[in-house]
Design a protein around this motif. Structure first.
Motif, PDB file in Angstrom:
ATOM      1  N   ILE A 118      62.785  20.708   0.562  1.00  0.00           N
ATOM      2  CA  ILE A 118      62.396  19.332   0.249  1.00  0.00           C
ATOM      3  C   ILE A 118      63.666  18.545  -0.080  1.00  0.00           C
ATOM      4  CG2 ILE A 118      61.916  19.772  -2.219  1.00  0.00           C
ATOM      5  CD1 ILE A 118      59.537  17.732  -1.906  1.00  0.00           C
ATOM      6  N   HIS A 119      63.792  17.402   0.564  1.00  0.00           N
ATOM      7  CA  HIS A 119      64.978  16.551   0.345  1.00  0.00           C
ATOM      8  C   HIS A 119      64.658  15.364  -0.547  1.00  0.00           C
ATOM      9  CE1 HIS A 119      67.931  18.281   3.287  1.00  0.00           C
ATOM     10  NE2 HIS A 119      66.819  18.896   3.671  1.00  0.00           N
ATOM     11  N   ALA A 120      63.421  14.934  -0.509  1.00  0.00           N
ATOM     12  CA  ALA A 120      62.993  13.758  -1.278  1.00  0.00           C
ATOM     13  C   ALA A 120      61.474  13.717  -1.176  1.00  0.00           C
ATOM     14  CB  ALA A 120      63.595  12.486  -0.695  1.00  0.00           C
TER      15      ALA A 120
ATOM     16  N   SER B 225      50.250  22.288  -6.176  1.00  0.00           N
ATOM     17  CA  SER B 225      51.341  21.903  -7.086  1.00  0.00           C
ATOM     18  C   SER B 225      52.601  21.511  -6.315  1.00  0.00           C
ATOM     19  CB  SER B 225      51.634  23.022  -8.086  1.00  0.00           C
ATOM     20  OG  SER B 225      52.145  24.147  -7.428  1.00  0.00           O
ATOM     21  N   ASP B 226      52.727  21.957  -5.048  1.00  0.00           N
ATOM     22  CA  ASP B 226      53.862  21.509  -4.217  1.00  0.00           C
ATOM     23  C   ASP B 226      53.773  19.999  -3.950  1.00  0.00           C
ATOM     24  OD1 ASP B 226      54.827  24.127  -3.972  1.00  0.00           O
ATOM     25  OD2 ASP B 226      53.746  24.490  -2.099  1.00  0.00           O
ATOM     26  N   LEU B 227      52.569  19.467  -4.081  1.00  0.00           N
ATOM     27  CA  LEU B 227      52.395  18.033  -3.796  1.00  0.00           C
ATOM     28  C   LEU B 227      52.937  17.154  -4.918  1.00  0.00           C
ATOM     29  CD1 LEU B 227      48.841  17.898  -2.158  1.00  0.00           C
ATOM     30  CD2 LEU B 227      51.073  18.048  -1.036  1.00  0.00           C
ATOM     31  N   TRP B 228      53.117  17.726  -6.128  1.00  0.00           N
ATOM     32  CA  TRP B 228      53.666  16.889  -7.209  1.00  0.00           C
ATOM     33  C   TRP B 228      55.027  16.321  -6.813  1.00  0.00           C
ATOM     34  CZ3 TRP B 228      50.457  15.210 -10.895  1.00  0.00           C
ATOM     35  CH2 TRP B 228      49.365  16.000 -11.290  1.00  0.00           C
ATOM     36  N   PRO B 229      56.018  17.169  -6.445  1.00  0.00           N
ATOM     37  CA  PRO B 229      57.298  16.573  -6.003  1.00  0.00           C
ATOM     38  C   PRO B 229      57.154  15.826  -4.672  1.00  0.00           C
ATOM     39  CG  PRO B 229      57.322  18.970  -5.752  1.00  0.00           C
ATOM     40  CD  PRO B 229      56.076  18.635  -6.518  1.00  0.00           C
ATOM     41  N   TYR B 230      56.305  16.337  -3.780  1.00  0.00           N
ATOM     42  CA  TYR B 230      56.137  15.680  -2.476  1.00  0.00           C
ATOM     43  C   TYR B 230      55.651  14.245  -2.647  1.00  0.00           C
ATOM     44  CZ  TYR B 230      54.793  15.177   2.451  1.00  0.00           C
ATOM     45  OH  TYR B 230      54.672  14.761   3.768  1.00  0.00           O
ATOM     46  N   ARG B 231      54.837  14.035  -3.694  1.00  0.00           N
ATOM     47  CA  ARG B 231      54.294  12.689  -3.945  1.00  0.00           C
ATOM     48  C   ARG B 231      55.160  11.887  -4.920  1.00  0.00           C
ATOM     49  NH1 ARG B 231      47.989  14.777  -4.434  1.00  0.00           N
ATOM     50  NH2 ARG B 231      47.455  14.439  -2.231  1.00  0.00           N
TER      51      ARG B 231
ATOM     52  N   GLU C  73      67.788  17.261  -6.156  1.00  0.00           N
ATOM     53  CA  GLU C  73      68.629  17.653  -5.021  1.00  0.00           C
ATOM     54  C   GLU C  73      67.752  18.471  -4.068  1.00  0.00           C
ATOM     55  OE1 GLU C  73      70.489  21.651  -7.153  1.00  0.00           O
ATOM     56  OE2 GLU C  73      71.760  19.882  -6.829  1.00  0.00           O
ATOM     57  N   PRO C  74      68.163  18.592  -2.824  1.00  0.00           N
ATOM     58  CA  PRO C  74      67.347  19.366  -1.872  1.00  0.00           C
ATOM     59  C   PRO C  74      67.183  20.806  -2.356  1.00  0.00           C
ATOM     60  CG  PRO C  74      69.049  18.117  -0.724  1.00  0.00           C
ATOM     61  CD  PRO C  74      69.359  18.005  -2.184  1.00  0.00           C
ATOM     62  N   HIS C  75      65.969  21.342  -2.250  1.00  0.00           N
ATOM     63  CA  HIS C  75      65.782  22.745  -2.632  1.00  0.00           C
ATOM     64  C   HIS C  75      64.629  23.353  -1.834  1.00  0.00           C
ATOM     65  CE1 HIS C  75      62.267  21.666  -5.128  1.00  0.00           C
ATOM     66  NE2 HIS C  75      62.974  20.643  -5.551  1.00  0.00           N
ATOM     67  N   PRO C  76      64.680  24.691  -1.671  1.00  0.00           N
ATOM     68  CA  PRO C  76      63.604  25.372  -0.938  1.00  0.00           C
ATOM     69  C   PRO C  76      62.277  25.219  -1.670  1.00  0.00           C
ATOM     70  CG  PRO C  76      65.498  26.824  -1.226  1.00  0.00           C
ATOM     71  CD  PRO C  76      65.715  25.628  -2.113  1.00  0.00           C
ATOM     72  N   MET C  77      61.181  25.511  -0.986  1.00  0.00           N
ATOM     73  CA  MET C  77      59.838  25.346  -1.549  1.00  0.00           C
ATOM     74  C   MET C  77      58.998  26.591  -1.267  1.00  0.00           C
ATOM     75  SD  MET C  77      59.443  22.366  -3.084  1.00  0.00           S
ATOM     76  CE  MET C  77      57.694  21.957  -3.057  1.00  0.00           C
ATOM     77  N   GLY C  78      57.909  26.718  -2.037  1.00  0.00           N
ATOM     78  CA  GLY C  78      56.914  27.739  -1.745  1.00  0.00           C
ATOM     79  C   GLY C  78      56.910  28.879  -2.741  1.00  0.00           C
TER      80      GLY C  78
END
Lengths: 338, 338
Positions: free
Chosen positions: B6-8, B40-46, B53-58
């Motif tokens: 995720i970058h932003a 819960s991945d949608l919290w930063p996505y939204r 900073e960019p970081h891996p997800m999952g």
């Protein structure tokens, strides 16, 4: 008759009041044998709760039944009775679930520092002893009507179990009764947080194994030191301030439980902090009615002696001195005798 | 290898990343068989959580063990494994108490939407199946690694018992798995709060007996209507907003329990309100490791099928579309296959 009336913070007077009468068929009127001043009575006395108009005080009582309404059949005139500060019909859905302090017909007692008391929901609230107890048992039976019942609830809400470790936050009468409860429920280690020598001594006599005088982060660190670094299985929160709640939540281990029985004043719990603590939290006014038969038995058999929390006994007409002594921390709890 | 970064907010990319390696003797590296996107991945996505900073997800995964560190003896290369989103050594005091998600050496997984995954604390985290499961069981085994384990915890924290009434607040994947858990734990009545036809349908198939579409005070009133006026024994809070927490607390009866598993965002609980509700409250990241053997058995025996919450399956390289579909509520949950 006469009874205590609060007029303003710091101003409790003993006044002539109307005699209580049976106004509903589920009422009883009792003649007070003993009543007392509660830590929660100090909230309005200290101005922490408003006193909008003069009103009677007191919610703890034991007495002799004078008169009963037509629907009160379990107790009869002449019997010695113990009741809860929260009245209950003992038949509604919440009562049947064991949560009599949330009875759908609940009325909180508030006129007990008086010669006579009307008990609403008397049929579901009062428990009579087989015979009149000897005078030396009266303080402990009085304690059962609130502080001992509340300490018992705190320990159950904190899920104290045989072999567990319990922390008691608060060294007032409820906290000290919480020590008794934790001991009776089988806790191996009971850590009492107290800074007062006389209360520390009583806590130890009631079964505390450790005393912690520190508060805040230091107090929490001391609890962690005594509990393998992770915190206690059970914590009894018996104060009701933001500081005491924080102390309690941080003293419990992940998966542990906090029972909170101090009426919270300006307390809020942050969701994410509670989430990551994994601590279970339950509070409320104790369902004392559920415990009355058992606790009365424990008192009558001499197994527990919670009446020792009363370190001041006064004639009822000196009720104002009882408030003063507790406010100034000269007394843990004042017993009043008409 | 490649994986999601995720970058932003709104910007998830599938990129070339360094191959994971054994860096500690308690590590394992697995080849991903399936992973997915979590609510819960949608919290930063939204943008509800910052992306500094960019970081891996999952953090959800099932896979085949590629390599293990020298201290990993319970699983070996070639085995199919399921693990928890929270790693645990399974030997510390919190783990021994059954609270592996508060392991003293816990590391939360955060790099699982990728071809290969390094698993810290692999020795206490991974559970191998006896043989490689058939492909149709993979979605349910993947669900066990988080959403089914979390729904299970919600039901246990809410103390669902045989014959009890349970309310499930939230119709996402965790809420739907909460319905499965309440059913398995013996609830007689399971009230699912949902306004989406497809999720209502799945909730009913999973065992819900009633659906309530209303929210807020109307939703609470409907729960009371269905529960004799007092509220439910158990409430599973599976969202994490102030509104859902309020809904949950007011839907439980005095003496009832709320298990809250939606990570709370801007939630705080008012002390006096919780006090007078007499509701027990426990939340947190689910100790999935404690439940893994049991839940894997229930999946392999065909008793539960939580994999049905996946209503979108995509190749891993289309992970960004998985996020979009869930963000736009076109999908409940997106499964990703390398």
């Amino acid at each position: 008759m006469r009874g205590a009336v609060i007029h303003a913070p710091g101003d409790v007077r003993f006044e002539t009041l109307a005699d209580p009468k049976i106004s509903r068929p589920t009422d009883a009127v009792i003649r007070t044998v003993a009543t007392c001043v509660c830590g929660s009575d100090l909230w309005p006395y200290r101005g922490a709760e408003p006193v909008d108009e003069p009103h009677p005080m007191g919610h703890e009582y034991v007495g002799i039944v004078e008169e009963v309404g037509s629907e009160v059949t379990d107790v009869k005139p002449g019997q010695f009775v113990v009741g809860s500060f929260a009245t209950s019909d003992n038949t509604c859905a919440n009562c049947l679930n064991g949560w009599q302090s949330s009875c759908l017909h609940r009325e909180f007692m508030s006129t007990c520092q008086a010669d006579y008391i009307r008990i609403p929901n008397a049929h579901g609230t009062l428990v009579a002893t087989d015979e009149h107890p000897s005078g030396d048992l009266v303080p402990s039976l009085l304690a059962v009507s609130d502080v001992m019942g509340t300490g018992w609830y705190a320990a159950l809400a904190a899920e104290v179990r045989p072999g567990s470790t319990a922390v008691v936050v608060g060294d007032g009468a409820v906290g000290l009764c919480g020590v008794i409860a934790a001991k009776e429920l089988g806790a191996d280690r009971i850590i009492a947080m107290s800074r007062h020598a006389s209360r520390q001594k009583l806590a130890l006599e009631f079964g505390a194994t450790d005393i912690i005088g520190e508060r805040g982060d230091e107090g929490i660190a001391r609890v962690k030191d005594l509990t393998g670094g992770i915190g206690a299985d059970s914590v009894l929160e018996c104060v009701g301030t933001p500081e005491s709640m924080r102390q309690a939540l941080h003293s419990a281990r992940p998966g542990g439980n906090v029972g909170f029985v101090g009426v919270p004043h300006e307390v809020s719990v942050e969701g994410q902090e509670l989430f990551f603590s994994q601590v279970g939290l339950r509070g409320g006014p104790a369902p004392v009615r559920r415990y009355l038969p058992d606790l009365i038995d424990r008192v009558l058999s001499g197994r527990i002696n919670p009446g020792r929390v009363f370190d001041l006994t006064l004639p009822l007409d000196q009720v104002a001195e009882g408030y003063r002594a507790m406010d100034e921390r000269r007394a843990v709890k004042a017993l009043l005798k008409p």
